[in-house]
Design an enzyme around this catalytic site. Sequence first.
Site, PDB file in Angstrom:
ATOM      1  N   ASN A 220       0.835  -1.215   0.000  1.00 28.31           N
ATOM      2  CA  ASN A 220       0.000   0.000   0.000  1.00 28.31           C
ATOM      3  C   ASN A 220       0.867   1.262   0.000  1.00 28.31           C
ATOM      4  OD1 ASN A 220       0.968   0.186   2.574  1.00 28.31           O
ATOM      5  ND2 ASN A 220      -1.018   0.180   3.603  1.00 28.31           N
TER       6      ASN A 220
ATOM      7  N   TYR B  21       1.727  -4.187  18.015  1.00 26.62           N
ATOM      8  CA  TYR B  21       2.633  -5.003  17.201  1.00 26.62           C
ATOM      9  C   TYR B  21       2.940  -6.331  17.883  1.00 26.62           C
ATOM     10  CZ  TYR B  21       6.481  -5.819  13.899  1.00 26.62           C
ATOM     11  OH  TYR B  21       7.305  -6.337  12.927  1.00 26.62           O
TER      12      TYR B  21
END
Length: 311
Positions: A32, A143
């Site tokens: 992206n 994360y």
Amino acid sequence: MKHLVTGGAGFIGSNIIEKILLSGDEVICLDNLSTGDLRNLKKWQNNTKLKFIKTDIENFVDLEVDKIWHLACPGSPSFYQKDPIKTTKTIFLGTLNVLELSKRYRAKLLVASSSEIYGNPKEHPQKEEYFGNVNPIGKRSCYEEGKRIAESLCTDYSNKYNLDIKLARIFNSYGKNMKSNDGRVIYNFILQALKNEPITIYGDGLQTRSFCFIDDLVDGLFSFMKTTFRKPINLGNNEEITILELAKLIKAKCLSQSKIIHLPKREDEPLKRRPDLVLSKKVLSWHPRVNIENGLEKTINYLKEIHVVKN
Ligand code: UDP
């Protein structure tokens, strides 16, 4: 042989694509471009074996491939903490999407897990059997917990659908094709040193890391992909160094006049990190070859060139 590399315009992904193209195989790159950069693939732009699709990995894209390398997710703490909800969604939905592809086409899948699944470790060095010490509501949890749920999801898919999935627990790595403003320590320190700006240590600098040069890491990932081994494996370098020692080493190698300064310690910071590499040696016959001195020299030369080209 057709490969898919998610996050293929990023640091590790673009280095994987280079090795695939050199082998003569075809590759589709999904990215992206949030932290990836097409300049990392520029030298391959006329190679018909490389296809690029700009899309977010949260969206399912139906592609028939033989091997999937799933790297899509910002790896730098300063980037992944900018929008932690997006980070969690990227990791969870992205992994779910590649698992569905792997299931549909029986594609071999390698997923980038991370040393972050060990959190602020109480066991040192970190062996694969160690469950970790993660704060589920800390600054890094998007994360850390993201990569933990990704491992869990992969294991369940692998068991239920008999898929060949590899979980590569990647430790700190460095080398060409990181973003210049990535925020990770080696690029920060080298760029600061080359500009004679202050080298910024967070906290006292006594925290440790072990840094793996990208060429070694990519070799390790390829060795892993070749196996039929289905459990997590640590990949990194086990030469441990304090951040203060690293700052001094980089300053010396850059012949820099920079001052070394201390800024506040980062929240939820792992105090030490070093992979146990017994399993990777046994299963992959792999061990990192590039020591920190040589790896830093290569990276400093690379960054000097980029800097000259940009100016
Ligand atoms: N660090 C630092 N100064 C910087 C960037 C990072 O002192 O400009 C330290 C950071 O606090 C950590 C280590 O370097 O102890 C590695 O940080 P990085 O962001 O590269 O990755 P991490 O291992 O924390 O995920």
